[in-house]
Design an enzyme around this catalytic site. Structure first.
Site, PDB file in Angstrom:
ATOM      1  N   GLY A 177      65.740  49.236  42.183  1.00 47.92           N
ATOM      2  CA  GLY A 177      67.052  49.895  42.275  1.00 47.92           C
ATOM      3  C   GLY A 177      68.187  48.970  41.882  1.00 47.92           C
ATOM      4  CG  LEU A 185      74.596  47.464  47.687  1.00 43.42           C
ATOM      5  CD1 LEU A 185      73.973  47.205  49.036  1.00 43.42           C
ATOM      6  CD2 LEU A 185      76.079  47.139  47.758  1.00 43.42           C
ATOM      7  CG  ASP A 219      67.511  51.689  38.863  1.00 46.73           C
ATOM      8  OD1 ASP A 219      67.331  52.921  38.809  1.00 46.73           O
ATOM      9  OD2 ASP A 219      68.309  51.159  39.650  1.00 46.73           O
ATOM     10  CE1 TYR A 249      70.662  55.738  52.874  1.00 45.49           C
ATOM     11  CE2 TYR A 249      72.495  55.898  54.426  1.00 45.49           C
ATOM     12  CZ  TYR A 249      71.789  55.181  53.470  1.00 45.49           C
ATOM     13  OH  TYR A 249      72.222  53.938  53.098  1.00 45.49           O
TER      14      TYR A 249
HETATM   15  N1  NAI Z   1      76.370  50.926  49.183  1.00 46.45           N
HETATM   16  C1  NAI Z   1      76.511  51.036  50.510  1.00 46.45           C
HETATM   17  O1  NAI Z   1      77.630  51.285  51.021  1.00 46.45           O
HETATM   18  C2  NAI Z   1      75.343  50.851  51.384  1.00 46.45           C
HETATM   19  C3  NAI Z   1      74.074  50.700  50.885  1.00 46.45           C
HETATM   20  N2  NAI Z   1      73.008  50.551  51.749  1.00 46.45           N
HETATM   21  C4  NAI Z   1      71.656  50.415  51.248  1.00 46.45           C
HETATM   22  O2  NAI Z   1      71.606  49.442  50.209  1.00 46.45           O
HETATM   23  C5  NAI Z   1      70.620  49.819  49.245  1.00 46.45           C
HETATM   24  C6  NAI Z   1      71.263  49.864  47.878  1.00 46.45           C
HETATM   25  O3  NAI Z   1      72.321  50.790  47.926  1.00 46.45           O
HETATM   26  P1  NAI Z   1      73.284  51.075  46.688  1.00 46.45           P
HETATM   27  O4  NAI Z   1      73.139  50.043  45.671  1.00 46.45           O
HETATM   28  O5  NAI Z   1      74.610  51.359  47.250  1.00 46.45           O
HETATM   29  O6  NAI Z   1      72.671  52.462  46.208  1.00 46.45           O
HETATM   30  P2  NAI Z   1      72.828  53.176  44.785  1.00 46.45           P
HETATM   31  O7  NAI Z   1      72.630  54.621  45.003  1.00 46.45           O
HETATM   32  O8  NAI Z   1      74.057  52.701  44.115  1.00 46.45           O
HETATM   33  O9  NAI Z   1      71.576  52.562  44.010  1.00 46.45           O
HETATM   34  C7  NAI Z   1      70.264  52.947  44.318  1.00 46.45           C
HETATM   35  C8  NAI Z   1      69.430  52.740  43.077  1.00 46.45           C
HETATM   36  O10 NAI Z   1      68.116  53.256  43.356  1.00 46.45           O
HETATM   37  C9  NAI Z   1      67.643  53.828  42.164  1.00 46.45           C
HETATM   38  N3  NAI Z   1      66.565  54.789  42.438  1.00 46.45           N
HETATM   39  C10 NAI Z   1      66.649  56.036  42.940  1.00 46.45           C
HETATM   40  N4  NAI Z   1      65.443  56.618  42.940  1.00 46.45           N
HETATM   41  C11 NAI Z   1      64.569  55.707  42.446  1.00 46.45           C
HETATM   42  C12 NAI Z   1      63.182  55.706  42.193  1.00 46.45           C
HETATM   43  N5  NAI Z   1      62.419  56.771  42.438  1.00 46.45           N
HETATM   44  N6  NAI Z   1      62.618  54.582  41.671  1.00 46.45           N
HETATM   45  C13 NAI Z   1      63.375  53.498  41.394  1.00 46.45           C
HETATM   46  N7  NAI Z   1      64.696  53.441  41.609  1.00 46.45           N
HETATM   47  C14 NAI Z   1      65.285  54.538  42.122  1.00 46.45           C
HETATM   48  C15 NAI Z   1      68.859  54.513  41.562  1.00 46.45           C
HETATM   49  O11 NAI Z   1      68.662  54.768  40.183  1.00 46.45           O
HETATM   50  C16 NAI Z   1      69.963  53.517  41.856  1.00 46.45           C
HETATM   51  O12 NAI Z   1      70.180  52.649  40.783  1.00 46.45           O
HETATM   52  C17 NAI Z   1      70.066  51.172  49.712  1.00 46.45           C
HETATM   53  O13 NAI Z   1      68.898  50.951  50.429  1.00 46.45           O
HETATM   54  C18 NAI Z   1      71.139  51.703  50.645  1.00 46.45           C
HETATM   55  O14 NAI Z   1      70.595  52.531  51.616  1.00 46.45           O
HETATM   56  C19 NAI Z   1      73.175  50.571  53.099  1.00 46.45           C
HETATM   57  C20 NAI Z   1      74.409  50.748  53.639  1.00 46.45           C
HETATM   58  C21 NAI Z   1      75.608  50.822  52.835  1.00 46.45           C
HETATM   59  C1  AKB Z   2      76.887  53.553  54.837  1.00 49.17           C
HETATM   60  C2  AKB Z   2      75.861  53.875  53.834  1.00 49.17           C
HETATM   61  O1  AKB Z   2      74.704  53.725  54.103  1.00 49.17           O
HETATM   62  C3  AKB Z   2      76.267  54.439  52.534  1.00 49.17           C
HETATM   63  N1  AKB Z   2      77.438  53.824  52.012  1.00 49.17           N
HETATM   64  C4  AKB Z   2      76.492  55.914  52.654  1.00 49.17           C
HETATM   65  O2  AKB Z   2      77.667  56.294  52.864  1.00 49.17           O
HETATM   66  O3  AKB Z   2      75.511  56.662  52.599  1.00 49.17           O
END
Ligand code: NAI
Ligand code: AKB
Length: 393
Positions: A73, A78, A99, A206
């Site tokens: 991902g 992030l 990804d 989630y």
């Molecule tokens: N951004 C935030 O505010 C927060 C993020 N997180 C956690 O951090 C981690 C990363 O979050 P973000 O980067 O914000 O999420 P994002 O949604 O920006 O990125 C997630 C990535 O996962 C990829 N993905 C989705 N399905 C997939 C699959 N089947 N195979 C491979 N890749 C796949 C997507 O293409 C995307 O690039 C997640 O686990 C999220 O739960 C936790 C709390 C807050």
């Molecule tokens: C707090 C998180 O896990 C994320 N930014 C969301 O809003 O789903």
């Protein structure tokens, strides 16, 4: 190894079927091309016979020269920042991004990238074996808002995808980091200064998948000695990468909207206070935590927190520093019900004690300042840019 010079997306898609590693315009792949079934099992033996013995519990990243890291991902909010930081520290070739999304040419030229759907366990295994991976950073997930729209996909990606990675981390004795979230808490959790250990009965798909992830990681740590680590992040605010379907996304969108139209329509009510953190603090904290010696960790999952604000408080900060004419309107949608179940602030005193977590951006004023500085410097592209994917999930 054979190689293929990749000039565009068509070449990339062709190369995908060879399951190679793309770096500096060249896609390298094994002569055997497909490492499936028995071949993957043979590779597993090769992994242990040819490489150094890897024991995740003994892998001291601080002193260990350069760990080999696979980031799933990596094209998300992030991942883009984390692989950049990890490559600066561990070397470009040692951090393999992956990804399901098709990367831009710029991302491809930054370092090794492999297309991976986390639902394809064999494909992940092949990359782990072929690249002699030491650490998996598992970022692939479906976030809260998108998860409520597509619960079946959220279940598959967040539960089955995680199970695939967890099982492979156990099999190859890898270190595994997977973020959790404040969304793992629910309406019956104490909302102010929520501690690490408390009631966890989330009401979003989630949150449910993240509680599953935390408990399974702890179970594998207890039962198999797997070096599993997780942080419960608050909402992450970034200037250089767009958020992907969360409830806290408003706090990024608001800055882009201020630059574009000096106004914003918030999908959360004005007084919805949520825990938040600036991206750099999240990335620095994550690296610090992944590198922390095992003996300093008293638990496998920690809360981290930087500041709390509501849409109204953020809008006031923007009015003070950007334009007193900035206008905000409130039009709450389905995401309000999600936010209403989440904490207002997280107690992260144990993270600060055990591995010295210390975020730098702790006020709305400092967040607003750094966001506008970055956005103006970078002239970031539209948040709405659609992404193509390699397959279905
Ligand atoms: N951004 C935030 O505010 C927060 C993020 N997180 C956690 O951090 C981690 C990363 O979050 P973000 O980067 O914000 O999420 P994002 O949604 O920006 O990125 C997630 C990535 O996962 C990829 N993905 C989705 N399905 C997939 C699959 N089947 N195979 C491979 N890749 C796949 C997507 O293409 C995307 O690039 C997640 O686990 C999220 O739960 C936790 C709390 C807050
Ligand atoms: C707090 C998180 O896990 C994320 N930014 C969301 O809003 O789903």
């Amino acid at each position: 190894m054979a190689s293929l010079t990749v000039k565009g997306t068509r070449d990339l898609l062709r190369a995908v079927s060879y399951r190679g590693v793309y770096t500096n315009g060249v896609f390298s792949f094994p002569q055997t091309q497909q490492l499936r079934g028995n071949t993957a099992r043979r590779s597993e033996k090769r992994y242990f016979s040819n490489s150094r013995t890897v024991n995740s519990a003994d892998l001291d990243i601080t002193n260990n020269e350069k760990p080999k890291v696979l980031v799933t991902g990596c094209l998300g909010q992030l991942g883009m920042a984390l692989i950049k930081k990890m490559r600066e520290k561990y070397g470009v070739e040692n951090v393999i991004g992956s990804d399901i999304k098709v990367p831009t040419d710029e991302v491809l030229s930054d370092g090794p990238f492999v297309p991976l759907n986390v639902l394809d366990k064999e494909a992940i295994e092949n990359e782990i074996v072929r690249n002699k991976v030491d650490v998996v950073v598992h970022l692939s997930a479906i976030l809260s808002a998108l998860g409520e729209k597509k619960p079946d996909i959220a279940l598959r990606v967040n539960v089955s995808g995680f199970q695939n990675v967890l099982e492979l981390a156990r099999k190859y004795n890898l270190k595994l980091f997977c973020p959790s979230t404040m969304g793992a808490f629910g309406p019956s959790t104490p909302r102010v200064n929520t501690p690490d250990l408390t009631v966890m009965r989330p009401t979003t798909i989630y949150g449910i998948t993240k509680v599953h992830m935390e408990l399974m990681g702890e179970y594998y740590n207890e039962k198999y000695g797997l070096d599993f680590r997780s942080l419960r992040y608050p909402g992450i605010i970034s200037a250089d990468s767009a958020p992907g379907g969360g409830t806290t996304d408003y706090a990024v969108d608001i800055f882009h909207s201020a630059l574009k139209s000096n106004s914003f329509v918030s999908f959360l009510n004005k007084d919805t206070s949520l825990p938040m953190m600036y991206l750099d603090d999240c990335i620095d904290g994550t690296m610090q935590f992944i590198e922390a010696p095992n003996k300093s960790l008293k638990q496998r999952v920690y809360n981290i927190h930087a500041l709390t604000f509501s849409p109204q408080e953020l809008a006031e900060g923007i009015q003070e520093q950007w334009s007193k004419d900035f206008k905000i309107h409130y039009n709450p949608d389905y995401r309000q019900a999600i936010a209403d179940t989440w904490p207002i602030s997280l107690d992260d005193s144990i993270a600060r004690r055990d591995w010295k977590f210390d975020p730098k951006i702790n006020t709305v004023a400092s967040l607003v300042k750094i966001m506008f500085e970055k956005l103006q410097a970078q002239r970031i592209a539209s948040l709405d840019e659609p992404h193509r994917v390699y397959g279905s999930q």
